[in-house]
Scaffold this active site. Structure first.
Site, PDB file in Angstrom:
ATOM      1  CG  HIS A 481      -9.883  -7.528  -2.830  1.00  0.00           C
ATOM      2  ND1 HIS A 481      -9.831  -6.285  -3.417  1.00  0.00           N
ATOM      3  CD2 HIS A 481     -11.170  -7.934  -2.969  1.00  0.00           C
ATOM      4  CE1 HIS A 481     -11.021  -5.956  -3.880  1.00  0.00           C
ATOM      5  NE2 HIS A 481     -11.863  -6.938  -3.625  1.00  0.00           N
ATOM      6  CG  ASP A 485      -9.483  -1.210  -5.212  1.00  0.00           C
ATOM      7  OD1 ASP A 485      -9.394  -1.795  -4.117  1.00  0.00           O
ATOM      8  OD2 ASP A 485      -9.279   0.009  -5.365  1.00  0.00           O
TER       9      ASP A 485
END
Length: 510
Positions: A481, A485
């Site tokens: 992450h 995204d």
């Protein structure tokens, strides 16, 4: 005066750094004796002396960057100098199994040869002696496998450099040895007499079984070890490997067949189970490969901001296309059409649209890859390995299937080189072959994405207002992450789903 120049470094590699000089000006050198070691961003290259003589001048010092064919040093030709025993390194072979470079000393009964630890590969400095296939006093043939070494990445077989007798084993099973270290001593010559082994040597329990009429074919080390443990000869096992090579699975099948053929044979009575739990436990040291797997996976969890997103795919169209063309595909290309090529193609297609899934973090930079080096996770008897198929995005279905089959076979045999497991930009893991319905795969650092495939299972689905039975598979994308995204991760998985549910999109690049 003979010039020593930088050799060809490999495809797309144009320069290297001089890492280490093994000789200094004025030293005598023998033909093919290692002069220096070069490092590139992919491999380590050793540069041998082209002639025997004296090293006159070093042009490129340690730490300098040199291009292909650049001048490294000059050697004055002269009488051949004997190769040193301590500082020389094994010359790497083109195959993944490097052969030991013997040191030679004259003895009364023949040439005494030192069996050395071969070059283990880039950044690998030590290994563990896993198995000795011979014991001190055994007669050995040239290129016959003597022992197997285990590093934290691959297994390395050490062959006999010549025919003769194994005189002494210096590093027993379980010992840790360094690259260039001495493993054993042998006496060269067919009629060489074996001297008594040293008191601290640790010979293997039994020599590796050899099948009659198959002296030119080396069985898989794991097969030899299992046959020795079960007192099974190679004549009792039918090899299914290349040229009749016996694999571990062949030995297991032979053992199972012998058990079924003699059901009347009863197992010996078991001893009473002790009350103390400790007496019923078995403690086994982790292999170096298993230690590395554990360390890297835990490091991945500690470093990456790992998250997993899920989706499901209807495999109807892929299965129909595969069933329609699998026979023609096999006839033309000589390899079976599996599901992995479809998933590889679908992932390459999706990675073009969502390049951050194919990227990695390097300090404060994000490195985007304009290529796809696809890692295909493969389970082996010793643990999970991830061979890499380079430039998978430019390969055909047939080329991908051939590469997967070849890499998978080499992984099962423990024949993968470290170069074949490095440089991947994305990974696919197929837990479905073991029956997994859903899982969350762990990233293979420094990669930022890994796709988990799972079991294909018929499930009722609502399609067009009706309930129909369809072959469905859950997909899982674990991603970092820090780079990717949620929108990018979901988009990637949706693109993979769309490509698989309508494979024609792959042909039209849609």
């Amino acid at each position: 005066m003979t010039e020593v120049r930088v050799p060809t470094l490999g495809e797309s590699v144009t320069e290297a750094t001089v890492a280490t000089w093994f000789k200094k000006p004025g030293d005598s050198v023998a033909v093919d004796e290692m002069l220096c070691e070069l490092e590139t961003d992919k491999v380590t290259v050793e540069v041998p002396s082209p002639v025997a003589g004296t090293l006159s001048e070093i042009v490129a010092d340690e730490g300098e960057t040199v291009g292909v064919d650049a001048l490294l040093a000059q050697v004055s030709e002269g009488d051949a100098a004997p190769a040193p025993k301590k500082d020389s390194k094994a010359k790497p072979e083109e195959t993944d199994t490097a052969k030991a470079t013997p040191d030679t000393a004259k003895s009364g009964s023949g040439d005494a040869l030192d069996i050395m630890v071969p070059t283990l590969g880039e950044s690998v400095t030590e290994a563990t002696v896993s198995t000795w296939f011979k014991k001190a006093g055994d007669t050995i043939a040239a290129d016959e496998m003597l022992c197997e070494l285990e590093t934290d990445k691959v297994s390395v077989e050490v062959p006999a450099p010549a025919a003769g007798t194994l005189t002494e084993i210096l590093a027993g099973e379980g010992d840790t040895v360094e690259a260039g270290g001495k493993l054993a001593i042998m006496t060269q010559g067919e009629g060489a007499a074996a001297s008594a082994p040293a008191a601290d040597s640790k010979p293997a329990d039994s020599p590796a079984p050899q099948g009659s009429g198959r002296t030119d074919v080396e069985n898989a080390p794991s097969a030899n070890k299992l046959m020795a443990e079960k007192n099974l000869s190679a004549d009792q096992v039918t090899g299914t490997g290349r040229d009749g090579r016996i694999m571990k699975e062949d030995v297991q099948k032979a053992l199972q067949a012998s058990t079924q053929a003699a059901p009347e044979a009863k197992a010996p009575p078991r001893a009473p189970v002790p009350a103390d739990d400790a007496a019923r436990e078995e403690r086994v040291k982790m292999t170096r490969l298993r230690q590395t797997i554990a360390r890297r996976l835990k490091d991945s969890q500690n470093t990456a901001a790992m998250l997993t997103t899920y989706n499901e795919v209807d495999m109807t169209e892929v299965m129909a296309l595969r069933n329609e063309y699998k026979d023609l595909f096999l006839k033309k290309h000589g390899v079976k059409l599996g599901f992995m090529s479809f998933f590889t193609k679908a992932c390459c297609h999706a990675l073009k649209e969502v390049p951050e899934v194919n990227a990695e973090i390097d300090g404060t930079d994000i490195v985007y890859k304009n290529y796809v080096h696809m890692g295909i996770a493969a389970g082996t008897p010793t643990g999970l390995v991830v061979p890499v198929i380079r430039d998978a995005d430019s390969m055909s279905f047939a080329a991908i299937e051939k590469a997967i089959a070849e890499k998978g076979a080499r992984a099962r045999d423990g024949k993968l080189s470290m170069a074949e497991m490095q440089g991947g930009s994305f990974t696919i893991s197929n837990g479905g072959v073991y029956g997994s319905l859903m899982s969350s795969p762990i990233l293979n650092p420094p990669q930022s994405g890994i796709l988990g495939m799972h079991k294909i299972q018929d499930r009722p689905m609502a399609i067009g207002g009706e309930v129909v039975i369809r072959p469905m598979m859950y997909l899982a994308l674990s991603y970092d992450h820090r780079i990717v995204d949620g929108k990018g991760a979901v988009t990637f998985l949706v693109r993979v789903k769309e490509a698989l549910e309508d494979p024609r999109r792959l042909l039209m690049d849609l």
